[in-house]
Enzyme design. Structure first.
Site, PDB file in Angstrom:
ATOM      1  N   ASN A  31       0.853  -1.189   0.000  1.00 55.39           N
ATOM      2  CA  ASN A  31       0.000   0.000   0.000  1.00 55.39           C
ATOM      3  C   ASN A  31       0.889   1.239   0.000  1.00 55.39           C
ATOM      4  O   ASN A  31       1.846   1.325   0.771  1.00 55.39           O
ATOM      5  CB  ASN A  31      -0.929   0.002   1.215  1.00 55.39           C
ATOM      6  CG  ASN A  31      -2.029   1.046   1.101  1.00 55.39           C
ATOM      7  OD1 ASN A  31      -1.767   2.247   1.102  1.00 55.39           O
ATOM      8  ND2 ASN A  31      -3.268   0.592   0.979  1.00 55.39           N
ATOM      9  N   LYS A  32       0.575   2.183  -0.850  1.00 59.49           N
ATOM     10  CA  LYS A  32       1.466   3.334  -1.061  1.00 59.49           C
ATOM     11  C   LYS A  32       1.188   4.513  -0.125  1.00 59.49           C
ATOM     12  O   LYS A  32       1.826   5.560  -0.244  1.00 59.49           O
ATOM     13  CB  LYS A  32       1.334   3.796  -2.526  1.00 59.49           C
ATOM     14  CG  LYS A  32       1.790   2.750  -3.535  1.00 59.49           C
ATOM     15  CD  LYS A  32       1.621   3.226  -4.968  1.00 59.49           C
ATOM     16  CE  LYS A  32       0.182   3.118  -5.453  1.00 59.49           C
ATOM     17  NZ  LYS A  32      -0.290   1.735  -5.622  1.00 59.49           N
TER      18      LYS A  32
END
Length: 254
Positions: free
Chosen positions: A133-134
Site C-alpha cells: 500500500n502506497k
C-alpha cells in the site's frame, strides 16, 4: 409506526432539536419502532431516514429538528409503555470487518478517509498495513519527510503534518480486501468528528469507493474542501507513483 413517524413523534414531544444518537437512544428505550431483526436502532439509521424525509426534518450536521417547529422545551410524556423484548444474538459473519479509531488531534486540518481496513491492516492493527500500500510513502513524499519505519513514527508524521485518517465505514461485510466487495456497511459518526475538529479544512477521499460511501450517508459542508484522490491500494495499478503524488499534493492546498 414507521421509523420516520417515530422520529417525528419524539421531536414533537421533546419540542427541541436532538442529535441522531439521542434520537436512537430514546427510540430504543420507548419501543415505538422496532427493527424486524430485533437489533437496536443506530444513529446512522436516524441520519439516513431523516435525510430521506427532507420535507419533514431539518438537519444540521448530526442534529435533527422538525421543519417549522417552534423550539420550546416540553416535558416528554409517553402513554405507551416501553416494550420489553428479548433480543436473540445475531450470527456474526466471519467476513465482518470493523474499523479502527481515528488518528487525529485538535490541530488536524486535513482528514483522509478510506473505506474500511483490509485484512493485512486488521491482522497488524495498523492503518494501511499492507507492504504494497502506497499511503505512507505518499504522505512522507508530499510532506518532504523520510519514510517512517515504525507505526508509532507513522502516526507521529500524521500528527506533525496536521493530517488525520479514518474510514467511512465503522463496520461492513467484506470477503477479502477489495472495496468492490464491501456490503451491509454501517458508517462511522463523521458528523460528530467534523463538529469536534474545529480546524478541519480539507477532506480527501482515498479512492472512489470512500467518496461513494461518504456521499451515501453524509452531506458535504460548504466550509470544507473535498478532494477525490487515487487509491493507495496495491490493486490500483493504473497510475505511476509520481502522478499519484502530484494528485495527493492537492490536500496541502488549503
Amino acid at each position: 409506526m414507521t421509523l420516520h413517524e417515530a422520529i417525528e413523534k419524539l421531536l414533537r414531544q421533546t419540542g427541541r432539536p436532538m442529535t441522531t444518537q439521542q434520537i436512537a437512544d430514546e427510540l430504543n428505550k420507548n419501543g415505538w419502532y422496532q427493527k424486524k431483526d430485533g437489533s437496536t436502532i443506530q444513529a446512522f439509521q436516524i441520519h439516513g431516514r431523516t435525510r430521506n424525509y427532507a420535507n419533514i426534518f431539518d438537519r444540521d450536521g448530526s442534529t435533527v429538528s422538525l421543519i417549522g417547529q417552534s423550539i420550546t422545551k416540553v416535558k416528554v410524556t409517553t402513554t405507551e409503555k416501553p416494550k420489553e423484548t428479548k433480543q436473540a444474538p445475531r450470527p456474526t459473519s466471519t467476513n465482518t470487518k470493523t474499523s479502527f479509531d481515528p488518528i487525529s488531534n485538535a490541530d488536524t486540518t486535513i482528514l483522509i478517509l478510506g473505506t474500511i481496513p483490509g485484512d493485512k491492516s486488521l491482522e497488524l492493527g495498523e492503518y494501511y498495513g499492507h507492504s504494497r500500500n502506497k499511503f505512507w510513502k505518499i504522505i512522507s513524499t508530499i510532506t518532504n519527510n523520510d519514510l517512517p519505519l515504525t507505526y508509532s513514527d507513522k502516526k507521529g508524521l500524521l500528527i506533525k503534518s496536521k493530517i488525520g485518517i479514518w474510514d467511512v465505514a465503522h463496520k461492513a461485510n467484506r470477503k477479502g480486501s477489495l472495496d468492490s466487495a464491501i456490503e451491509d456497511e454501517e458508517p462511522n459518526d463523521l458528523d460528530n468528528f467534523i463538529a469536534r475538529h474545529k480546524n478541519l479544512k480539507v477532506i480527501g477521499f482515498n479512492g472512489t469507493k470512500s467518496q461513494a460511501l461518504f456521499d451515501k450517508y453524509f452531506d458535504r459542508k460548504s466550509d470544507l474542501k473535498y478532494i477525490s484522490l487515487p487509491s493507495t491500494s496495491p490493486a490500483n495499478t493504473g497510475i505511476d507513483f509520481d502522478n499519484i503524488c502530484k494528485q495527493w499534493r492537492q490536500i496541502l492546498n488549503k
